[in-house]
Motif scaffolding. Structure first.
Motif, PDB file in Angstrom:
ATOM      1  N   ALA A   1      38.945  56.257  37.631  1.00  7.95           N
ATOM      2  CA  ALA A   1      38.711  54.866  37.234  1.00  7.95           C
ATOM      3  C   ALA A   1      37.910  54.804  35.937  1.00  7.95           C
ATOM      4  O   ALA A   1      37.058  55.647  35.678  1.00  7.95           O
ATOM      5  CB  ALA A   1      37.963  54.107  38.331  1.00  7.95           C
ATOM      6  N   ALA A   2      38.201  53.800  35.142  1.00  3.39           N
ATOM      7  CA  ALA A   2      37.427  53.524  33.929  1.00  3.39           C
ATOM      8  C   ALA A   2      36.571  52.291  34.176  1.00  3.39           C
ATOM      9  O   ALA A   2      36.956  51.392  34.933  1.00  3.39           O
ATOM     10  CB  ALA A   2      38.360  53.285  32.745  1.00  3.39           C
TER      11      ALA A   2
ATOM     12  N   THR B   1      31.326  42.116  50.059  1.00  2.00           N
ATOM     13  CA  THR B   1      31.678  42.561  48.721  1.00  2.00           C
ATOM     14  C   THR B   1      32.736  43.646  48.799  1.00  2.00           C
ATOM     15  O   THR B   1      32.943  44.259  49.851  1.00  2.00           O
ATOM     16  CB  THR B   1      30.436  43.084  47.955  1.00  2.00           C
ATOM     17  N   ASP B   2      33.415  43.846  47.708  1.00  6.16           N
ATOM     18  CA  ASP B   2      34.285  44.994  47.529  1.00  6.16           C
ATOM     19  C   ASP B   2      34.336  45.287  46.035  1.00  6.16           C
ATOM     20  O   ASP B   2      33.684  44.603  45.247  1.00  6.16           O
ATOM     21  CB  ASP B   2      35.689  44.777  48.120  1.00  6.16           C
ATOM     22  N   ILE B   3      35.054  46.307  45.665  1.00  8.63           N
ATOM     23  CA  ILE B   3      35.245  46.645  44.256  1.00  8.63           C
ATOM     24  C   ILE B   3      36.739  46.624  44.003  1.00  8.63           C
ATOM     25  O   ILE B   3      37.515  47.205  44.780  1.00  8.63           O
ATOM     26  CB  ILE B   3      34.679  48.032  43.924  1.00  8.63           C
ATOM     27  N   GLN B   4      37.138  45.932  42.966  1.00  7.79           N
ATOM     28  CA  GLN B   4      38.554  45.842  42.626  1.00  7.79           C
ATOM     29  C   GLN B   4      38.817  46.587  41.325  1.00  7.79           C
ATOM     30  O   GLN B   4      38.078  46.437  40.356  1.00  7.79           O
ATOM     31  CB  GLN B   4      38.977  44.382  42.489  1.00  7.79           C
ATOM     32  N   ARG B   5      39.870  47.374  41.341  1.00  6.41           N
ATOM     33  CA  ARG B   5      40.298  48.103  40.147  1.00  6.41           C
ATOM     34  C   ARG B   5      41.658  47.582  39.713  1.00  6.41           C
ATOM     35  O   ARG B   5      42.580  47.491  40.510  1.00  6.41           O
ATOM     36  CB  ARG B   5      40.414  49.600  40.436  1.00  6.41           C
ATOM     37  N   THR B   6      41.760  47.221  38.444  1.00  2.00           N
ATOM     38  CA  THR B   6      43.038  46.852  37.841  1.00  2.00           C
ATOM     39  C   THR B   6      43.313  47.887  36.758  1.00  2.00           C
ATOM     40  O   THR B   6      42.641  47.916  35.729  1.00  2.00           O
ATOM     41  CB  THR B   6      42.996  45.436  37.237  1.00  2.00           C
TER      42      THR B   6
ATOM     43  N   GLY C   1      48.522  47.800  35.366  1.00  2.00           N
ATOM     44  CA  GLY C   1      48.625  46.580  36.160  1.00  2.00           C
ATOM     45  C   GLY C   1      48.512  46.772  37.658  1.00  2.00           C
ATOM     46  O   GLY C   1      48.587  45.807  38.412  1.00  2.00           O
ATOM     47  N   LEU C   2      48.319  48.005  38.130  1.00  2.00           N
ATOM     48  CA  LEU C   2      48.141  48.256  39.559  1.00  2.00           C
ATOM     49  C   LEU C   2      46.775  47.728  39.990  1.00  2.00           C
ATOM     50  O   LEU C   2      45.757  48.045  39.374  1.00  2.00           O
ATOM     51  CB  LEU C   2      48.230  49.759  39.843  1.00  2.00           C
ATOM     52  N   ILE C   3      46.746  46.914  41.041  1.00  2.00           N
ATOM     53  CA  ILE C   3      45.495  46.358  41.561  1.00  2.00           C
ATOM     54  C   ILE C   3      45.234  46.973  42.925  1.00  2.00           C
ATOM     55  O   ILE C   3      46.106  46.953  43.804  1.00  2.00           O
ATOM     56  CB  ILE C   3      45.567  44.822  41.681  1.00  2.00           C
ATOM     57  N   GLU C   4      44.041  47.538  43.085  1.00  2.00           N
ATOM     58  CA  GLU C   4      43.642  48.093  44.370  1.00  2.00           C
ATOM     59  C   GLU C   4      42.166  47.798  44.597  1.00  2.00           C
ATOM     60  O   GLU C   4      41.392  47.688  43.656  1.00  2.00           O
ATOM     61  CB  GLU C   4      43.931  49.586  44.451  1.00  2.00           C
TER      62      GLU C   4
ATOM     63  N   VAL D   1      28.765  41.121  40.301  1.00  2.00           N
ATOM     64  CA  VAL D   1      27.982  42.345  40.277  1.00  2.00           C
ATOM     65  C   VAL D   1      28.125  43.039  38.924  1.00  2.00           C
ATOM     66  O   VAL D   1      29.218  43.113  38.366  1.00  2.00           O
ATOM     67  CB  VAL D   1      28.437  43.281  41.416  1.00  2.00           C
ATOM     68  N   GLN D   2      27.014  43.543  38.406  1.00  2.00           N
ATOM     69  CA  GLN D   2      27.030  44.321  37.171  1.00  2.00           C
ATOM     70  C   GLN D   2      27.487  45.740  37.508  1.00  2.00           C
ATOM     71  O   GLN D   2      27.015  46.330  38.492  1.00  2.00           O
ATOM     72  CB  GLN D   2      25.644  44.379  36.550  1.00  2.00           C
ATOM     73  N   ILE D   3      28.372  46.295  36.696  1.00  2.00           N
ATOM     74  CA  ILE D   3      28.837  47.662  36.900  1.00  2.00           C
ATOM     75  C   ILE D   3      28.563  48.452  35.629  1.00  2.00           C
ATOM     76  O   ILE D   3      28.928  48.018  34.537  1.00  2.00           O
ATOM     77  CB  ILE D   3      30.336  47.706  37.244  1.00  2.00           C
TER      78      ILE D   3
END
Length: 97
Positions: A22-23, A70-75, A79-82, A42-44
């Motif tokens: 992840a970036a 809460t959760d963390i979302q990666r795009t 364009g893949l979202i998980e 949330v600040q990352i």
């Protein structure tokens, strides 16, 4: 990754997570109440270890007591979202202020 946190209102909310590949620009996280109301964005930030990120929110003095989620979302760039599993945060009233 822990799925439950207990913290005191007014304390800094923070934890670290590792997400291989992840970036920083791909990640976002929000904290919401059980009705879906936004409590915090949330600040990352990158952490010292590779593929590790520090998530935090400094001022929780106005957070409601009770259960938040809460959760963390990666795009990804493609364009893949998980998303991670949903984590539960129990916010307790602070005694020492």
């Amino acid at each position: 990754m822990a799925t439950t946190f207990t913290m005191k209102r007014g304390d800094t909310f923070h934890y670290a997570v590792m997400w291989e590949g992840a970036a920083l620009s791909e990640l976002r996280s929000q904290i919401r109440d059980t009705y879906g109301g936004l409590v915090a964005n949330v600040q990352i930030e990158p952490a010292a270890a590779p593929h590790t990120f520090r998530l935090s929110f400094d001022d929780t003095a106005n957070w409601p007591t009770g259960v938040l989620q809460t959760d963390i979302q990666r795009t990804s760039a493609g364009g893949l979202i998980e998303s991670t599993e949903t984590m539960t945060i129990t916010v307790e009233k602070d005694v020492t202020r």
